[in-house]
Scaffold this active site. Structure first.
Site, PDB file in Angstrom:
ATOM      1  N   GLY A 235     -17.246 -39.349  -1.091  1.00  0.00           N
ATOM      2  CA  GLY A 235     -17.432 -37.971  -0.644  1.00  0.00           C
ATOM      3  C   GLY A 235     -16.606 -37.577   0.553  1.00  0.00           C
ATOM      4  O   GLY A 235     -16.961 -36.624   1.254  1.00  0.00           O
TER       5      GLY A 235
ATOM      6  N   CYS B  11      12.017 -52.768  -4.277  1.00  0.00           N
ATOM      7  CA  CYS B  11      11.356 -52.565  -5.564  1.00  0.00           C
ATOM      8  C   CYS B  11      12.403 -52.555  -6.680  1.00  0.00           C
ATOM      9  O   CYS B  11      13.603 -52.412  -6.419  1.00  0.00           O
ATOM     10  CB  CYS B  11      10.553 -51.263  -5.568  1.00  0.00           C
ATOM     11  SG  CYS B  11      11.527 -49.753  -5.767  1.00  0.00           S
TER      12      CYS B  11
ATOM     13  N   ASP C 209     -14.571 -46.453 -11.835  1.00  0.00           N
ATOM     14  CA  ASP C 209     -15.354 -45.425 -11.158  1.00  0.00           C
ATOM     15  C   ASP C 209     -16.482 -45.014 -12.091  1.00  0.00           C
ATOM     16  O   ASP C 209     -16.374 -45.141 -13.305  1.00  0.00           O
ATOM     17  CB  ASP C 209     -14.460 -44.239 -10.804  1.00  0.00           C
ATOM     18  CG  ASP C 209     -15.089 -43.328  -9.775  1.00  0.00           C
ATOM     19  OD1 ASP C 209     -16.227 -43.611  -9.354  1.00  0.00           O
ATOM     20  OD2 ASP C 209     -14.448 -42.338  -9.388  1.00  0.00           O
TER      21      ASP C 209
ATOM     22  N   CYS D 228      13.540 -50.954   0.989  1.00  0.00           N
ATOM     23  CA  CYS D 228      12.657 -51.299  -0.128  1.00  0.00           C
ATOM     24  C   CYS D 228      13.386 -52.191  -1.131  1.00  0.00           C
ATOM     25  O   CYS D 228      14.563 -51.960  -1.436  1.00  0.00           O
ATOM     26  CB  CYS D 228      12.175 -50.019  -0.815  1.00  0.00           C
ATOM     27  SG  CYS D 228      11.087 -50.303  -2.244  1.00  0.00           S
TER      28      CYS D 228
ATOM     29  N   ASP E 121      -8.105 -46.475  -2.918  1.00  0.00           N
ATOM     30  CA  ASP E 121      -7.468 -45.980  -4.136  1.00  0.00           C
ATOM     31  C   ASP E 121      -7.129 -44.525  -3.930  1.00  0.00           C
ATOM     32  O   ASP E 121      -7.765 -43.835  -3.114  1.00  0.00           O
ATOM     33  CB  ASP E 121      -8.404 -46.105  -5.346  1.00  0.00           C
ATOM     34  CG  ASP E 121      -9.372 -44.932  -5.443  1.00  0.00           C
ATOM     35  OD1 ASP E 121      -9.117 -44.009  -6.241  1.00  0.00           O
ATOM     36  OD2 ASP E 121     -10.370 -44.918  -4.696  1.00  0.00           O
TER      37      ASP E 121
ATOM     38  N   HIS F 181       8.309 -46.741  -7.915  1.00  0.00           N
ATOM     39  CA  HIS F 181       8.668 -46.918  -6.495  1.00  0.00           C
ATOM     40  C   HIS F 181       7.484 -46.644  -5.581  1.00  0.00           C
ATOM     41  O   HIS F 181       7.191 -47.433  -4.677  1.00  0.00           O
ATOM     42  CB  HIS F 181       9.823 -45.987  -6.115  1.00  0.00           C
ATOM     43  CG  HIS F 181      10.025 -45.896  -4.633  1.00  0.00           C
ATOM     44  ND1 HIS F 181      10.695 -46.857  -3.910  1.00  0.00           N
ATOM     45  CD2 HIS F 181       9.578 -44.987  -3.722  1.00  0.00           C
ATOM     46  CE1 HIS F 181      10.675 -46.537  -2.623  1.00  0.00           C
ATOM     47  NE2 HIS F 181       9.997 -45.403  -2.485  1.00  0.00           N
TER      48      HIS F 181
ATOM     49  N   CYS G 156      14.715 -49.398  -6.387  1.00  0.00           N
ATOM     50  CA  CYS G 156      15.668 -49.376  -5.271  1.00  0.00           C
ATOM     51  C   CYS G 156      16.755 -50.439  -5.412  1.00  0.00           C
ATOM     52  O   CYS G 156      17.860 -50.281  -4.889  1.00  0.00           O
ATOM     53  CB  CYS G 156      14.923 -49.554  -3.945  1.00  0.00           C
ATOM     54  SG  CYS G 156      13.953 -48.094  -3.468  1.00  0.00           S
TER      55      CYS G 156
END
Length: 376
Positions: free
Chosen positions: A221, A311, A89, A309, A271, A340, A314
């Protein structure tokens, strides 16, 4: 650099190629503002949870450790040992968030550091030089993000200045990329559309900056005070004027439902700090809605955060254990929860891509857009 592979309505399935890899879109960029994910996730962790792009901030890295330090260490990729694409950014959002500490002029913005109060100047050229030192794959243009709502005349003048700044950004980045010793000579510039909540200003600004034929364009914005409905209306107004062959990035957005709805309106990149921030406070996302991991009802719950999930968290830990970590104020609670939530967001965009590939995005949207905004 960008190819639209498939569409369903306005939803786009694409592929973006840059010096550090190929990104499948729609994509959620995991936010590591200062070169690290808040919540103690490493670059290795990002690889394991399906991260495609990491996002860092020009302003913060300029202050600490200093962009010249990062350059001397071989650039941001080498510094944080992340080999995938990085977007930085521009520092422009700090024009908005540090309103009490800055003064905006044509040449740029004068800041007082939020850390120690020292005077800082950043304009288009300075932002490009810092981002060139960082060596990110995508450098964002230096712009002004105005609060919503803001007076029409002020927003109009701000848009005009942001357009002038964009021309300066483009000229300077081209110069920096041509220099011997550039950290990443393949670094590209994305322009940012501004205009507050005024559709006519948004459209006019988008038409103006599209003439520069940049590698990508963002809508900035938004999600800074306006309603969700207004945000969607602005996206719908601007989208027809955004180049169809370039990636479209909705900055700082948002909830799982926001992402699904913005994809339906033609957006490719996202993002947001929210999933990591929420995770650090115990609010976790599941495919049935959001849960508060600190609730007493999870004290003896042997199930994972989300039975749907897979992941790393999990697969191994229970809700009861996560709740205990939060109540005991153990740092591991934040680390596991952030892991997670970011995995969930990465999987969300993966499932969106799969749905578009299978011509069933609208079915996916109908099933999950409202459901994922619920609190269980």
């Amino acid at each position: 650099m960008f190819e639209v592979l498939k569409t369903e309505g306005k939803a786009r399935r694409g592929r973006f190629t840059c010096p550090h890899g190929t990104v499948q879109t729609p994509v959620f960029m995991n936010v590591g503002t200062q070169g690290a994910i808040k919540g103690a996730l490493s670059a290795e962790d990002l690889e394991h949870i399906g991260t495609q792009i990491e996002l860092s901030n020009t302003y913060h890295l300029h202050l600490r450790p200093g962009d010249q330090v990062v350059r001397d260490m071989g650039g941001l990729h080498k510094f944080m040992t992340w080999n995938g694409p990085i977007l930085t950014d521009s520092g422009g959002f700090q024009v908005f968030s540090l309103a009490s500490l800055r003064k905006i002029k044509e040449e740029g913005v004068y800041f007082a550091s939020h850390i120690d109060g020292r005077k800082i100047f950043m304009g288009p050229e300075e932002s490009m030089r810092i981002q060139s030192n960082l060596g990110s794959d995508i450098a964002m243009a230096f712009d002004e993000c105005v609060e919503n709502p803001a007076p029409y005349d002020y927003v109009k003048k701000s848009c005009e200045r942001t357009a002038r700044w964009l021309v300066r950004c483009k000229t300077e980045l081209e110069r920096l990329n041509s220099l011997p010793g550039a950290v990443n000579p393949g670094q590209v510039l994305f322009g940012i559309n501004q205009g507050g909540t005024y559709a006519d200003l948004r459209i006019r600004h988008m038409q103006e900056i599209a003439k520069l034929d940049l590698p990508g364009y963002a809508i900035g914005g938004l999600a800074v005070g306006e309603s969700t409905e207004t945000m969607y209306e602005i996206i719908e107004a601007v989208e027809p004027y955004m180049p169809a062959d370039k990636p479209r990035y909705l900055m700082g957005v948002g909830t799982p439902s926001n992402i699904i709805e913005a994809v339906a309106r033609g957006v490719d990149f996202f993002d947001c700090v929210m999933p990591a921030r929420n995770a650090r406070h115990g609010r976790l996302f599941t495919w049935q809605g959001a849960i508060n991991m600190k609730n007493a009802k999870y004290e003896r719950d042997e199930s994972p955060i989300d039975p749907e999930c897979d992941c790393p968290v999990c697969r191994r830990y229970t809700r009861a254990y996560l709740r205990h970590l939060f109540k005991a104020e153990e740092m591991l609670a934040m680390r596991l929860s952030v892991m997670h939530n970011l995995y969930f967001y990465n999987q969300l965009t993966q499932r969106i891509r799969d749905a578009i590939d299978s011509d069933c995005f609208e079915e996916f949207r109908a099933q999950y857009s409202e459901k994922l905004s619920r609190k269980i």
